[in-house]
Write a protein that holds these residues in place. Structure first.
Motif, mmCIF file in Angstrom:
data_model
loop_
_atom_site.group_PDB
_atom_site.id
_atom_site.type_symbol
_atom_site.label_atom_id
_atom_site.label_comp_id
_atom_site.label_asym_id
_atom_site.label_seq_id
_atom_site.Cartn_x
_atom_site.Cartn_y
_atom_site.Cartn_z
ATOM 1 N N GLU A 1 -28.108 59.424 -7.832
ATOM 2 C CA GLU A 1 -27.201 60.467 -8.290
ATOM 3 C C GLU A 1 -26.760 61.385 -7.159
ATOM 4 O O GLU A 1 -25.672 61.958 -7.207
ATOM 5 N N ARG A 2 -27.608 61.551 -6.146
ATOM 6 C CA ARG A 2 -27.302 62.414 -4.998
ATOM 7 C C ARG A 2 -27.620 61.641 -3.719
ATOM 8 O O ARG A 2 -28.679 61.824 -3.115
ATOM 9 N N PRO A 3 -26.698 60.795 -3.282
ATOM 10 C CA PRO A 3 -26.977 59.812 -2.236
ATOM 11 C C PRO A 3 -27.507 60.369 -0.916
ATOM 12 O O PRO A 3 -28.305 59.719 -0.257
ATOM 13 N N LEU A 4 -27.077 61.549 -0.509
ATOM 14 C CA LEU A 4 -27.473 62.059 0.806
ATOM 15 C C LEU A 4 -28.631 63.047 0.746
ATOM 16 O O LEU A 4 -29.046 63.586 1.759
ATOM 17 N N GLU A 5 -29.162 63.258 -0.433
ATOM 18 C CA GLU A 5 -30.195 64.272 -0.614
ATOM 19 C C GLU A 5 -31.576 63.640 -0.730
ATOM 20 O O GLU A 5 -31.766 62.655 -1.437
ATOM 21 N N ILE A 6 -32.533 64.227 -0.015
ATOM 22 C CA ILE A 6 -33.923 63.793 -0.140
ATOM 23 C C ILE A 6 -34.563 64.586 -1.275
ATOM 24 O O ILE A 6 -34.584 65.814 -1.245
ATOM 25 N N GLN A 7 -35.045 63.894 -2.296
ATOM 26 C CA GLN A 7 -35.649 64.541 -3.450
ATOM 27 C C GLN A 7 -37.166 64.436 -3.363
ATOM 28 O O GLN A 7 -37.706 63.350 -3.190
ATOM 29 N N SER A 8 -37.821 65.567 -3.458
ATOM 30 C CA SER A 8 -39.284 65.582 -3.410
ATOM 31 C C SER A 8 -39.837 65.760 -4.820
ATOM 32 O O SER A 8 -39.203 66.370 -5.690
ATOM 33 N N GLN A 9 -41.022 65.212 -5.046
ATOM 34 C CA GLN A 9 -41.659 65.299 -6.365
ATOM 35 C C GLN A 9 -43.160 65.118 -6.217
ATOM 36 O O GLN A 9 -43.621 64.238 -5.487
ATOM 37 N N LEU A 10 -43.898 65.964 -6.892
ATOM 38 C CA LEU A 10 -45.348 65.817 -6.988
ATOM 39 C C LEU A 10 -45.631 65.124 -8.309
ATOM 40 O O LEU A 10 -45.226 65.598 -9.372
ATOM 41 N N VAL A 11 -46.294 63.973 -8.248
ATOM 42 C CA VAL A 11 -46.526 63.200 -9.464
ATOM 43 C C VAL A 11 -48.019 62.993 -9.675
ATOM 44 O O VAL A 11 -48.800 62.903 -8.728
ATOM 45 N N ALA A 12 -48.395 62.922 -10.946
ATOM 46 C CA ALA A 12 -49.787 62.698 -11.327
ATOM 47 C C ALA A 12 -49.858 61.434 -12.167
ATOM 48 O O ALA A 12 -49.169 61.310 -13.185
ATOM 49 N N LEU A 13 -50.694 60.477 -11.736
ATOM 50 C CA LEU A 13 -50.838 59.209 -12.443
ATOM 51 C C LEU A 13 -52.017 59.260 -13.412
ATOM 52 O O LEU A 13 -52.872 60.144 -13.337
ATOM 53 N N GLU A 14 -52.056 58.281 -14.280
ATOM 54 C CA GLU A 14 -53.117 58.231 -15.296
ATOM 55 C C GLU A 14 -54.500 58.046 -14.686
ATOM 56 O O GLU A 14 -55.498 58.460 -15.274
ATOM 57 N N ASP A 15 -54.564 57.408 -13.518
ATOM 58 C CA ASP A 15 -55.877 57.167 -12.913
ATOM 59 C C ASP A 15 -56.435 58.395 -12.208
ATOM 60 O O ASP A 15 -57.501 58.343 -11.594
ATOM 61 N N GLY A 16 -55.722 59.527 -12.299
ATOM 62 C CA GLY A 16 -56.191 60.763 -11.692
ATOM 63 C C GLY A 16 -55.681 60.998 -10.289
ATOM 64 O O GLY A 16 -55.911 62.068 -9.718
ATOM 65 N N SER A 17 -54.975 60.016 -9.702
ATOM 66 C CA SER A 17 -54.432 60.200 -8.355
ATOM 67 C C SER A 17 -53.142 61.004 -8.410
ATOM 68 O O SER A 17 -52.394 60.955 -9.390
ATOM 69 N N ASN A 18 -52.891 61.756 -7.343
ATOM 70 C CA ASN A 18 -51.705 62.591 -7.250
ATOM 71 C C ASN A 18 -50.987 62.282 -5.945
ATOM 72 O O ASN A 18 -51.625 62.145 -4.894
ATOM 73 N N TRP A 19 -49.666 62.208 -6.019
ATOM 74 C CA TRP A 19 -48.878 61.778 -4.875
ATOM 75 C C TRP A 19 -47.693 62.705 -4.665
ATOM 76 O O TRP A 19 -47.050 63.134 -5.625
ATOM 77 N N PHE A 20 -47.420 63.005 -3.387
ATOM 78 C CA PHE A 20 -46.214 63.747 -3.041
ATOM 79 C C PHE A 20 -45.213 62.722 -2.548
ATOM 80 O O PHE A 20 -45.467 62.007 -1.570
ATOM 81 N N THR A 21 -44.075 62.620 -3.237
ATOM 82 C CA THR A 21 -43.125 61.561 -2.927
ATOM 83 C C THR A 21 -41.780 62.130 -2.489
ATOM 84 O O THR A 21 -41.371 63.222 -2.883
ATOM 85 N N LEU A 22 -41.094 61.353 -1.660
ATOM 86 C CA LEU A 22 -39.755 61.680 -1.168
ATOM 87 C C LEU A 22 -38.857 60.490 -1.461
ATOM 88 O O LEU A 22 -39.232 59.345 -1.194
ATOM 89 N N SER A 23 -37.680 60.743 -2.014
ATOM 90 C CA SER A 23 -36.784 59.659 -2.397
ATOM 91 C C SER A 23 -35.376 59.950 -1.892
ATOM 92 O O SER A 23 -34.921 61.099 -1.897
ATOM 93 N N ARG A 24 -34.705 58.902 -1.454
ATOM 94 C CA ARG A 24 -33.320 59.045 -1.013
ATOM 95 C C ARG A 24 -32.600 57.725 -1.159
ATOM 96 O O ARG A 24 -33.193 56.650 -0.964
ATOM 97 N N ALA A 25 -31.325 57.792 -1.519
ATOM 98 C CA ALA A 25 -30.515 56.587 -1.630
ATOM 99 C C ALA A 25 -29.995 56.191 -0.258
ATOM 100 O O ALA A 25 -29.738 57.043 0.602
ATOM 101 N N VAL A 26 -29.864 54.890 -0.036
ATOM 102 C CA VAL A 26 -29.278 54.369 1.203
ATOM 103 C C VAL A 26 -28.274 53.294 0.822
ATOM 104 O O VAL A 26 -28.334 52.710 -0.263
ATOM 105 N N GLN A 27 -27.347 53.042 1.713
ATOM 106 C CA GLN A 27 -26.312 52.048 1.444
ATOM 107 C C GLN A 27 -26.483 50.868 2.369
ATOM 108 O O GLN A 27 -26.788 51.027 3.559
ATOM 109 N N GLY A 28 -26.308 49.676 1.795
ATOM 110 C CA GLY A 28 -26.382 48.472 2.592
ATOM 111 C C GLY A 28 -25.153 48.299 3.457
ATOM 112 O O GLY A 28 -24.231 49.125 3.437
ATOM 113 N N ILE A 29 -25.117 47.216 4.208
ATOM 114 C CA ILE A 29 -24.028 46.952 5.141
ATOM 115 C C ILE A 29 -23.093 45.921 4.556
ATOM 116 O O ILE A 29 -23.527 44.877 4.065
#
Length: 463
Positions: free
Chosen positions: A353-381
């Motif tokens: 939805e926002r191709p040039l923006e890095i989106q950060s998120q703190l997520v909690a999984l069912e197994d009790g682990s927690n992850w800080f994630t960064l996501s961004r769209a990229v375009q192929g050639i």
């Protein structure tokens, strides 16, 4: 690993034998009895946190490496196989898997081998492409996507190339021309409509499409240099993998060639130092090393040099349908990478939805682990079939307890209670009352109430 019993007998036995030590000698070094060490190596006793730290100090390795050596790939590895539809009528929970791996590790490993064998063709025994990819992934995970010899060689070569000029692409071009009598020629898209590169040995040219951006041109030139100058090292790694399938060998060769190219563009010590100085600021790392976002993200999963480790990142690449085309767990042991499914509540799906923006998120999984994630769209050639340019989303993450050095995590409360509750995809997720759910969990029995209906489309029996 801290919240469950951890059995790593086979891994400890390999470490001990690799060091040429008897059980008596290792037991003495760990200040335990030989009989107790024998029980640990036979998976009849779990490995305590104290012993894990002592082993890590004695052999100088990351203790998380033990998890990747568990029989069958550990709980996550066996869970991936049990997610197959043939097991839909069975309700096997995590605790049952843990008991199985602890009590009968060899049986679990045998199950995984038999299950993986079912992907072989009925005819001549050749592996299908998806199974070949799995074999290569397993080998990459065995190394935790860190190939020390390739890194060291690429680093030495990078230093040599930079003696003459700061322009790495120009330095690689000159080395190919002078040392290997190979020129680089950029050709119009109309001449190479379906190709990004072509090696024409008759003309002694590496021909590159004009559609390649500068970072990709450098990468392709570096990959050719890898094929020539790191040939013996790459072939040795392939031979050591003992891959019987030719397709798997070629896929592994491509990965190792790309690994060397990335290590040449982002030499280990310089890259790690830049990561630590900038707080792993991705956009700055792109500019400093002339690399693409995807190249930087992949490189972050490889920083596991003994004595100079970076943060244990994972990386995943998906398309708009959610299909995974790249996944590297590195040293993270992240179930987000290993899972067959993905949760739509994970922001990696919003990256489009926002191709040039890095989106950060703190997520909690069912197994009790927690992850800080960064996501961004990229375009192929290029546009390829149908005239559509390829689009992907890159998901990058690290354990929340290690994420505080990241510039993107500044000001973020990384406490577990602040994480967004997500799962590993609807069929593998047992969180109840999720209005986003599109399928019931495979491990639960559905239940119905004629008088009531909740927000979630499926109601099921919970523990």
């Amino acid at each position: 690993m801290a919240d469950r019993k951890f059995f790593a007998g086979a891994s400890i036995k390999r470490l001990r034998r690799g060091a040429g030590m008897t059980q008596v000698a290792l037991a003495d070094a760990l200040d335990i009895s030989p009989s107790y060490l024998n029980l640990i190596e036979r998976n009849q006793r779990p490995l305590s946190a104290r012993l894990m730290l002592l082993l890590a100090d004695r052999f100088d390795f990351d203790p998380r490496q033990l998890a990747t050596d568990e029989p069958g790939g550990g709980v996550e590895g066996v869970s991936r196989r049990l997610a197959d539809s043939m097991f839909d009528d069975l309700s096997i929970d995590r605790s049952e898997l843990e008991d199985w791996l602890a009590m009968a590790p060899n049986t679990a490993e045998a199950f995984v081998r038999v299950f993986d064998n079912k992907f072989r063709n009925q005819g001549g025994g050749e592996l299908e492409a998806p199974d070949s990819i799995q074999l290569v992934r397993k080998e990459i995970e065995r190394w935790r996507n860190h190939f020390a010899d390739l890194d060291a060689m690429a680093e030495t070569l990078a230093d040599e190339l930079r003696l003459g000029t700061a322009d790495l692409y120009g330095a690689i071009t000159e080395r190919l021309r002078v040392k290997h009598q190979l020129a680089i020629r950029i050709l119009p898209e109309s001449v190479m409509p379906d190709l990004l590169r072509r090696l024409d040995l008759h003309a002694r040219q590496l021909q590159l499409s004009e559609m390649l951006d500068p970072a990709s041109r450098t990468f392709q030139a570096a990959a050719l240099l890898a094929e020539i100058e790191a040939k013996s090292e790459i072939n040795a790694l392939i031979a050591g993998a003992d891959l019987q399938d030719d397709t798997a060998k070629r896929l592994y060769h491509r990965h190792l060639t790309g690994y060397f190219a990335a290590a040449l563009i982002m030499p280990y010590a310089r890259f790690l130092r830049a990561c630590e100085q900038t707080g792993y600021q991705l956009s700055l790392l792109e500019r400093r090393f002339g690399a693409s976002f995807e190249q930087v993200a992949h490189r972050l999963t490889t920083l596991q040099r003994v004595g100079a480790r970076g943060l244990p990142f994972f990386m995943i690449r998906i398309d708009r349908s959610g299909f995974v085309s790249k996944r590297f767990a590195g040293a993270s042991n992240a179930s987000l990478v290993q899972s067959l499914y993905r949760c739509p509540l994970w922001h990696v799906h919003r990256a489009f939805e926002r191709p040039l923006e890095i989106q950060s998120q703190l997520v909690a999984l069912e197994d009790g682990s927690n992850w800080f994630t960064l996501s961004r769209a990229v375009q192929g050639i290029g546009s390829g079939a149908g005239g559509f340019a390829a689009e992907f989303a890159i998901g990058l993450g690290v354990s929340a307890e290690l994420a505080s050095p990241l510039s993107d995590a500044r000001g973020v409360d990384l406490s577990s209670e602040n994480g967004d509750l997500i799962g590993l995809g609807c069929p593998a997720c047992t969180r109840s009352q999720c209005s986003q759910r599109s399928a019931p969990p495979k491990s639960r029995t559905l239940q119905f109430d004629a008088q009531e209906r909740g927000f979630a489309p499926y109601d099921f029996v919970t523990d």
